[in-house]
Design an enzyme around this catalytic site. Structure first.
Site, PDB file in Angstrom:
ATOM      1  N   TRP A  19       0.577  -1.428   0.014  1.00  0.00           N
ATOM      2  CA  TRP A  19       0.002  -0.269   0.487  1.00  0.00           C
ATOM      3  C   TRP A  19       0.599   1.315   0.091  1.00  0.00           C
ATOM      4  O   TRP A  19       2.234   1.034   0.770  1.00  0.00           O
ATOM      5  CB  TRP A  19      -0.900   0.265   1.177  1.00  0.00           C
ATOM      6  CG  TRP A  19      -2.296  -1.291   1.383  1.00  0.00           C
ATOM      7  CD1 TRP A  19      -1.756  -1.561   2.356  1.00  0.00           C
ATOM      8  CD2 TRP A  19      -3.080  -1.202   0.352  1.00  0.00           C
ATOM      9  NE1 TRP A  19      -3.185  -2.517   2.573  1.00  0.00           N
ATOM     10  CE2 TRP A  19      -3.745  -2.019   1.436  1.00  0.00           C
ATOM     11  CE3 TRP A  19      -3.330  -0.591  -0.484  1.00  0.00           C
ATOM     12  CZ2 TRP A  19      -5.335  -2.427   0.901  1.00  0.00           C
ATOM     13  CZ3 TRP A  19      -4.693  -1.317  -0.979  1.00  0.00           C
ATOM     14  CH2 TRP A  19      -5.282  -1.644  -0.077  1.00  0.00           C
ATOM     15  N   HIS A  24      -1.205   2.853   4.048  1.00  0.00           N
ATOM     16  CA  HIS A  24      -0.785   2.801   5.321  1.00  0.00           C
ATOM     17  C   HIS A  24      -1.426   3.509   6.396  1.00  0.00           C
ATOM     18  O   HIS A  24      -1.501   3.316   7.496  1.00  0.00           O
ATOM     19  CB  HIS A  24       0.215   2.749   5.379  1.00  0.00           C
ATOM     20  CG  HIS A  24       0.701   1.335   4.660  1.00  0.00           C
ATOM     21  ND1 HIS A  24       0.905   0.128   5.237  1.00  0.00           N
ATOM     22  CD2 HIS A  24       1.273   0.394   3.995  1.00  0.00           C
ATOM     23  CE1 HIS A  24       1.439  -1.208   4.599  1.00  0.00           C
ATOM     24  NE2 HIS A  24       1.907  -0.920   3.867  1.00  0.00           N
ATOM     25  N   ASP A  63       8.617   0.813   4.485  1.00  0.00           N
ATOM     26  CA  ASP A  63       8.339   1.005   3.577  1.00  0.00           C
ATOM     27  C   ASP A  63      10.164   1.249   3.028  1.00  0.00           C
ATOM     28  O   ASP A  63      11.005   1.037   2.390  1.00  0.00           O
ATOM     29  CB  ASP A  63       7.467   1.380   3.056  1.00  0.00           C
ATOM     30  CG  ASP A  63       6.380  -0.021   2.035  1.00  0.00           C
ATOM     31  OD1 ASP A  63       7.289  -1.250   2.258  1.00  0.00           O
ATOM     32  OD2 ASP A  63       5.539  -0.142   2.196  1.00  0.00           O
ATOM     33  N   ARG A  66      12.901  -0.740   4.459  1.00  0.00           N
ATOM     34  CA  ARG A  66      13.857  -2.111   3.460  1.00  0.00           C
ATOM     35  C   ARG A  66      14.963  -1.591   2.756  1.00  0.00           C
ATOM     36  O   ARG A  66      15.572  -2.142   2.461  1.00  0.00           O
ATOM     37  CB  ARG A  66      12.811  -3.024   3.036  1.00  0.00           C
ATOM     38  CG  ARG A  66      11.826  -1.881   2.023  1.00  0.00           C
ATOM     39  CD  ARG A  66      10.593  -2.485   2.062  1.00  0.00           C
ATOM     40  NE  ARG A  66      10.379  -3.945   0.427  1.00  0.00           N
ATOM     41  CZ  ARG A  66       9.962  -4.175   0.276  1.00  0.00           C
ATOM     42  NH1 ARG A  66       7.917  -3.306   0.557  1.00  0.00           N
ATOM     43  NH2 ARG A  66       9.583  -5.038  -0.588  1.00  0.00           N
ATOM     44  N   HIS A  78       7.328  -8.586   3.839  1.00  0.00           N
ATOM     45  CA  HIS A  78       6.241  -8.012   3.816  1.00  0.00           C
ATOM     46  C   HIS A  78       5.286  -8.631   2.485  1.00  0.00           C
ATOM     47  O   HIS A  78       4.223  -7.961   3.157  1.00  0.00           O
ATOM     48  CB  HIS A  78       6.159  -6.434   3.068  1.00  0.00           C
ATOM     49  CG  HIS A  78       7.628  -5.727   3.665  1.00  0.00           C
ATOM     50  ND1 HIS A  78       6.656  -4.261   3.812  1.00  0.00           N
ATOM     51  CD2 HIS A  78       8.266  -5.890   3.688  1.00  0.00           C
ATOM     52  CE1 HIS A  78       7.157  -3.428   4.028  1.00  0.00           C
ATOM     53  NE2 HIS A  78       9.210  -4.320   4.603  1.00  0.00           N
ATOM     54  N   HIS A 135       2.493  -1.641  10.294  1.00  0.00           N
ATOM     55  CA  HIS A 135       2.968  -1.749   8.865  1.00  0.00           C
ATOM     56  C   HIS A 135       2.577  -2.901   8.360  1.00  0.00           C
ATOM     57  O   HIS A 135       1.503  -3.296   6.937  1.00  0.00           O
ATOM     58  CB  HIS A 135       4.299  -1.835   8.242  1.00  0.00           C
ATOM     59  CG  HIS A 135       4.329  -1.723   6.757  1.00  0.00           C
ATOM     60  ND1 HIS A 135       4.607   0.088   6.375  1.00  0.00           N
ATOM     61  CD2 HIS A 135       4.823  -2.740   6.066  1.00  0.00           C
ATOM     62  CE1 HIS A 135       4.711  -0.620   4.740  1.00  0.00           C
ATOM     63  NE2 HIS A 135       4.996  -2.144   4.765  1.00  0.00           N
ATOM     64  N   ASP A 139      -0.384  -4.531   5.087  1.00  0.00           N
ATOM     65  CA  ASP A 139       0.100  -5.393   4.296  1.00  0.00           C
ATOM     66  C   ASP A 139      -0.847  -6.184   3.655  1.00  0.00           C
ATOM     67  O   ASP A 139      -1.466  -6.615   2.869  1.00  0.00           O
ATOM     68  CB  ASP A 139       1.322  -5.800   4.409  1.00  0.00           C
ATOM     69  CG  ASP A 139       2.290  -4.437   3.485  1.00  0.00           C
ATOM     70  OD1 ASP A 139       2.803  -4.170   2.828  1.00  0.00           O
ATOM     71  OD2 ASP A 139       3.838  -5.044   3.622  1.00  0.00           O
ATOM     72  N   HIS A 145      -0.914  -8.945  -1.907  1.00  0.00           N
ATOM     73  CA  HIS A 145       0.452  -9.588  -0.794  1.00  0.00           C
ATOM     74  C   HIS A 145       0.480 -10.189  -0.555  1.00  0.00           C
ATOM     75  O   HIS A 145       1.221 -11.386   0.320  1.00  0.00           O
ATOM     76  CB  HIS A 145       0.550  -7.913   0.456  1.00  0.00           C
ATOM     77  CG  HIS A 145       1.044  -7.415   0.361  1.00  0.00           C
ATOM     78  ND1 HIS A 145       2.488  -6.648   0.701  1.00  0.00           N
ATOM     79  CD2 HIS A 145       0.795  -6.191  -0.711  1.00  0.00           C
ATOM     80  CE1 HIS A 145       2.817  -5.272   0.452  1.00  0.00           C
ATOM     81  NE2 HIS A 145       2.432  -4.835  -0.401  1.00  0.00           N
ATOM     82  N   HIS A 168       0.167  -4.638  -9.184  1.00  0.00           N
ATOM     83  CA  HIS A 168      -0.022  -4.714  -8.007  1.00  0.00           C
ATOM     84  C   HIS A 168      -0.120  -2.616  -7.399  1.00  0.00           C
ATOM     85  O   HIS A 168      -0.391  -2.419  -6.664  1.00  0.00           O
ATOM     86  CB  HIS A 168       1.404  -4.752  -7.235  1.00  0.00           C
ATOM     87  CG  HIS A 168       1.814  -4.874  -6.213  1.00  0.00           C
ATOM     88  ND1 HIS A 168       2.118  -6.520  -5.078  1.00  0.00           N
ATOM     89  CD2 HIS A 168       1.641  -4.166  -5.306  1.00  0.00           C
ATOM     90  CE1 HIS A 168       1.746  -5.919  -4.008  1.00  0.00           C
ATOM     91  NE2 HIS A 168       2.097  -4.846  -3.487  1.00  0.00           N
ATOM     92  N   ASP A 172      -1.794  -0.541  -5.106  1.00  0.00           N
ATOM     93  CA  ASP A 172      -1.202  -0.191  -3.772  1.00  0.00           C
ATOM     94  C   ASP A 172      -1.447   1.701  -4.064  1.00  0.00           C
ATOM     95  O   ASP A 172      -1.636   1.840  -2.546  1.00  0.00           O
ATOM     96  CB  ASP A 172      -0.111  -0.084  -4.198  1.00  0.00           C
ATOM     97  CG  ASP A 172       0.657  -1.228  -3.651  1.00  0.00           C
ATOM     98  OD1 ASP A 172       0.306  -2.556  -2.894  1.00  0.00           O
ATOM     99  OD2 ASP A 172       1.679  -2.177  -3.319  1.00  0.00           O
TER     100      ASP A 172
END
Ligand SMILES: *[C@@H]1O[C@H](CO)[C@@H](O)[C@H](O)[C@H]1NC(C)=O
Ligand SMILES: *[C@@H]1O[C@H](CO)[C@@H](O)[C@H](O)[C@H]1NC(C)=O
Ligand SMILES: *[C@@H]1O[C@H](CO)[C@@H](O)[C@H](O)[C@H]1NC(C)=O
Ligand SMILES: *[C@@H]1O[C@H](CO)[C@@H](O)[C@H](O)[C@H]1NC(C)=O
Ligand SMILES: [Zn+2]
Length: 309
Positions: A19, A24, A63, A66, A78, A135, A139, A145, A168, A172
């Site tokens: 997202w 999120h 996000d 990472r 995730h 988070h 997800d 996901h 995707h 998101d």
């Protein structure tokens, strides 16, 4: 304008995304409305934030984390890849087998549920654990996901109102942005606190009017004590199954290879978009309700929805 936005879109396609900030932060802000006073006190203390957006402020932290040096290990946490044959023929997730030894969103929710309650850990580690929980419960409510086809549909190219993106990233970011009238429908859009607080308030009003009463009961079916690693993994496995089913029900009801290369935006007749916006709204609400119930179980030993059920 178009050449200007191509860069962020391509960058997003290169990575398995989540997202966007709007999705999120809205999941987190919906959850914030249903935390019990005890939970609020502990969550604000652990996050060190008493502002009105204390949950939304850190909802996308994982996000950025990472992509920082040395944190690539967290990328696989995730999502979880299902066994798909491919959708919509069959959507299938076998847990714990489908969660690799390096971990997935299901095992991560277990791990960080345990760590946030471990008073022997450094404060900084518990803060990190809480930020991961906020988070990852977002997800796991994003159907793609919990889906393997085309790398979570990151390699299914689509156009969204003329912008080249992938399926995707459309789920998101393009669809949520368009639902709120935010342009462009890409991660280049600037998302403000008013955007996600406003959306969360609208969604909470619908929830409180009772539009989702029966769903709320179903979404909390796996919220049980003790909220330890094992209990969290059991609940998260059910949440992942639920998202995976949604892929066959709607997201790739039109097979990925047929969607590949097509225009799915609101302007294009809008059929796919209209149904998708409904699924996105439900998924954001679902993520928020589950997150509130889960944090209340952790910090207050109850879901906080007792009088609803
Ligand atoms: C749990 O999280 C910690 C901190 O991120 C990590 O070092 C550890 O490997 C994780 N354990 C499992 C079993 O995933
Ligand atoms: C995209 O995903 C499909 C299905 O998993 C796979 O067959 C194909 O090779 C992938 N294409 C690329 C370019 O990664
Ligand atoms: C987002 O905000 C930045 C900084 O204010 C600005 O330069 C940029 O043009 C804005 N982007 C969009 C798409 O509005
Ligand atoms: C989508 O189409 C592109 C270009 O034709 C191709 O490279 C890619 O593998 C296709 N993806 C899937 C999932 O079929
Ligand atoms: Zn994520």
């Amino acid at each position: 304008m178009k050449t200007f936005v191509v860069l962020p879109v391509v960058l997003q396609a290169a990575a398995v995304s989540a997202w966007g900030k709007l999705g999120h932060a809205t999941v987190a802000s919906v959850a914030q409305q249903y935390l019990t006073p005890n939970t609020v006190k502990q969550v604000q203390a652990i996050l060190g934030d008493k502002s009105t957006t204390y949950m939304g402020n850190i909802a996308s932290w994982a996000d950025s984390f990472r992509y920082e040096e040395g944190n690539a290990w967290s990328s696989g946490l995730h999502f979880v890849n299902g066994h798909d044959a491919p959708p919509p023929e069959s959507c299938h997730l076998i847990l714990p087998e489908d969660c690799p030894p390096e971990g997935c969103v299901v095992s991560a929710i277990g791990n960080y549920t345990e760590r946030v309650q471990n008073k022997e850990l450094a404060a900084e580690q518990r803060t990190q654990a809480l930020k991961f929980i906020i988070h990852f419960l977002g997800d796991i409510a994003q159907p793609l996901h919990t889906e393997a086809f085309g790398e979570g549909a990151n390699n299914v190219t689509v156009f969204f109102d003329g912008y080249k993106t992938n399926l995707h990233a459309a789920w998101d970011t393009s669809i949520p942005n368009t639902m709120l009238g935010i342009s462009p429908p890409t991660s280049a859009a600037n998302i403000t606190n008013a955007d996600f607080l406003g959306w969360a308030n609208n969604l909470a009003a619908k929830i409180n009017q009772g539009s989702y009463r029966r769903d709320v009961r179903r979404w909390l079916r796996n919220h049980r004590l003790p909220a330890n690693r094992k209990g969290a993994e059991r609940a998260a496995a059910a949440w992942a199954q639920d998202g995976n089913e949604e892929v066959c029900h709607y997201v790739m009801k039109i097979p990925g290879n047929q969607l590949n290369g097509t225009e799915i935006g609101a302007g294009a007749g809008g059929d796919y978009y209209k149904g998708a916006a409904e699924v996105v709204e439900r998924s954001i609400i679902k993520g928020g309700i589950r997150l509130a119930g889960w944090l209340n179980l952790i910090f207050d030993k109850r879901t906080g929805f007792e009088f609803w059920l």
